[in-house]
Design a protein around this motif. Structure first.
Motif, PDB file in Angstrom:
ATOM      1  N   UNK A 146       0.812  -1.218   0.000  1.00 40.56           N
ATOM      2  CA  UNK A 146       0.000   0.000   0.000  1.00 40.56           C
ATOM      3  C   UNK A 146       0.842   1.263   0.000  1.00 40.56           C
ATOM      4  N   UNK A 147       1.927   1.263   0.786  1.00 40.53           N
ATOM      5  CA  UNK A 147       2.806   2.434   0.832  1.00 40.53           C
ATOM      6  C   UNK A 147       3.504   2.644  -0.502  1.00 40.53           C
ATOM      7  N   UNK A 148       3.937   1.547  -1.127  1.00 41.91           N
ATOM      8  CA  UNK A 148       4.616   1.653  -2.420  1.00 41.91           C
ATOM      9  C   UNK A 148       3.663   2.191  -3.489  1.00 41.91           C
ATOM     10  N   UNK A 149       2.433   1.694  -3.490  1.00 35.65           N
ATOM     11  CA  UNK A 149       1.459   2.171  -4.477  1.00 35.65           C
ATOM     12  C   UNK A 149       1.094   3.632  -4.226  1.00 35.65           C
ATOM     13  N   UNK A 150       0.996   4.031  -2.964  1.00 36.99           N
ATOM     14  CA  UNK A 150       0.692   5.426  -2.640  1.00 36.99           C
ATOM     15  C   UNK A 150       1.833   6.336  -3.088  1.00 36.99           C
ATOM     16  N   UNK A 151       3.076   5.902  -2.864  1.00 35.27           N
ATOM     17  CA  UNK A 151       4.226   6.696  -3.287  1.00 35.27           C
ATOM     18  C   UNK A 151       4.265   6.811  -4.803  1.00 35.27           C
ATOM     19  N   UNK A 195       1.766   9.360  -5.849  1.00 33.28           N
ATOM     20  CA  UNK A 195       2.213  10.736  -5.551  1.00 33.28           C
ATOM     21  C   UNK A 195       3.221  11.217  -6.586  1.00 33.28           C
ATOM     22  N   UNK A 196       4.165  10.343  -6.952  1.00 31.87           N
ATOM     23  CA  UNK A 196       5.191  10.731  -7.926  1.00 31.87           C
ATOM     24  C   UNK A 196       4.542  10.993  -9.285  1.00 31.87           C
ATOM     25  N   UNK A 197       3.669  10.084  -9.713  1.00 34.05           N
ATOM     26  CA  UNK A 197       2.994  10.267 -11.000  1.00 34.05           C
ATOM     27  C   UNK A 197       2.148  11.535 -10.978  1.00 34.05           C
ATOM     28  N   UNK A 198       1.431  11.772  -9.892  1.00 37.67           N
ATOM     29  CA  UNK A 198       0.613  12.976  -9.770  1.00 37.67           C
ATOM     30  C   UNK A 198       1.434  14.249  -9.866  1.00 37.67           C
ATOM     31  N   UNK A 199       2.621  14.228  -9.279  1.00 34.09           N
ATOM     32  CA  UNK A 199       3.512  15.386  -9.345  1.00 34.09           C
ATOM     33  C   UNK A 199       3.833  15.736 -10.793  1.00 34.09           C
ATOM     34  N   UNK A 200       4.244  14.730 -11.568  1.00 32.41           N
ATOM     35  CA  UNK A 200       4.591  14.982 -12.960  1.00 32.41           C
ATOM     36  C   UNK A 200       3.375  15.392 -13.779  1.00 32.41           C
ATOM     37  N   UNK A 201       2.228  14.791 -13.507  1.00 29.86           N
ATOM     38  CA  UNK A 201       1.018  15.146 -14.246  1.00 29.86           C
ATOM     39  C   UNK A 201       0.618  16.590 -13.959  1.00 29.86           C
ATOM     40  N   UNK A 202       0.747  17.034 -12.694  1.00 27.36           N
ATOM     41  CA  UNK A 202       0.429  18.434 -12.360  1.00 27.36           C
ATOM     42  C   UNK A 202       1.349  19.411 -13.080  1.00 27.36           C
ATOM     43  N   UNK A 203       2.557  18.960 -13.406  1.00 25.44           N
ATOM     44  CA  UNK A 203       3.497  19.809 -14.148  1.00 25.44           C
ATOM     45  C   UNK A 203       3.258  19.745 -15.655  1.00 25.44           C
ATOM     46  N   UNK A 204       2.256  18.981 -16.076  1.00 27.52           N
ATOM     47  CA  UNK A 204       1.901  18.905 -17.479  1.00 27.52           C
ATOM     48  C   UNK A 204       2.520  17.737 -18.233  1.00 27.52           C
ATOM     49  N   UNK A 205       3.234  16.867 -17.544  1.00 28.88           N
ATOM     50  CA  UNK A 205       3.878  15.718 -18.187  1.00 28.88           C
ATOM     51  C   UNK A 205       2.988  14.488 -18.011  1.00 28.88           C
ATOM     52  N   UNK A 206       1.903  14.457 -18.779  1.00 28.91           N
ATOM     53  CA  UNK A 206       0.902  13.399 -18.613  1.00 28.91           C
ATOM     54  C   UNK A 206       1.315  12.064 -19.220  1.00 28.91           C
ATOM     55  N   UNK A 207       2.473  12.019 -19.892  1.00 26.32           N
ATOM     56  CA  UNK A 207       2.952  10.748 -20.440  1.00 26.32           C
ATOM     57  C   UNK A 207       3.736   9.948 -19.394  1.00 26.32           C
ATOM     58  N   UNK A 259       4.623   3.067 -11.253  1.00 25.57           N
ATOM     59  CA  UNK A 259       3.903   1.964 -10.634  1.00 25.57           C
ATOM     60  C   UNK A 259       4.786   1.273  -9.593  1.00 25.57           C
ATOM     61  N   UNK A 260       4.141   0.530  -8.702  1.00 22.60           N
ATOM     62  CA  UNK A 260       4.840  -0.272  -7.698  1.00 22.60           C
ATOM     63  C   UNK A 260       4.900  -1.705  -8.195  1.00 22.60           C
ATOM     64  N   UNK A 261       6.028  -2.356  -7.919  1.00 19.68           N
ATOM     65  CA  UNK A 261       6.228  -3.721  -8.401  1.00 19.68           C
ATOM     66  C   UNK A 261       6.966  -4.532  -7.337  1.00 19.68           C
ATOM     67  N   UNK A 262       6.511  -5.748  -7.118  1.00 15.85           N
ATOM     68  CA  UNK A 262       7.190  -6.641  -6.178  1.00 15.85           C
ATOM     69  C   UNK A 262       8.426  -7.222  -6.862  1.00 15.85           C
ATOM     70  N   UNK A 263       9.580  -7.143  -6.180  1.00 16.73           N
ATOM     71  CA  UNK A 263      10.810  -7.694  -6.745  1.00 16.73           C
ATOM     72  C   UNK A 263      10.689  -9.206  -6.844  1.00 16.73           C
ATOM     73  N   UNK A 264      10.306  -9.835  -5.751  1.00 17.96           N
ATOM     74  CA  UNK A 264      10.098 -11.290  -5.716  1.00 17.96           C
ATOM     75  C   UNK A 264       8.895 -11.543  -4.822  1.00 17.96           C
ATOM     76  N   UNK A 265       7.724 -11.746  -5.416  1.00 14.93           N
ATOM     77  CA  UNK A 265       6.509 -11.893  -4.613  1.00 14.93           C
ATOM     78  C   UNK A 265       6.548 -13.049  -3.625  1.00 14.93           C
TER      79      UNK A 265
END
Length: 74
Positions: free
Chosen positions: A22-27, A30-42, A46-52
């Motif tokens: 949950x923390x990884x997905x929230x982070x 937040x990072x994606x939202x930051x870039x989108x607010x700056x106009x970089x919508x591309x 995402x969060x990914x498990x190294x070894x589930x």
């Protein structure tokens, strides 16, 4: 008083930089939202498990940033 600046090599050392799913997905959000607010919508983040199957599961943040910057617009 413990030394918080160096590595803790004691047997009771606890990880200090591991994120839960949950923390990884929230982070990532937040990072994606930051870039989108700056106009970089591309930008995609995402969060990914190294070894589930490992315990604890180690989560990392992945993105399509190139050298820390948004991908070139096409």
């Amino acid at each position: 008083m413990p030394d918080n600046h160096g590595p803790d090599t004691s047997a009771a050392a606890t990880p200090r930089d591991l994120l839960t799913e949950g923390e990884a997905k929230a982070l990532a959000s937040r990072i994606e939202g930051h870039w989108h607010r700056l106009g970089h919508t591309t930008v995609k983040v995402w969060a990914e498990a190294v070894d589930p199957n490992s315990r604890p599961v180690v989560w990392v943040i992945q993105s399509n940033l190139v050298n820390g910057l948004p991908p070139a617009r096409q």
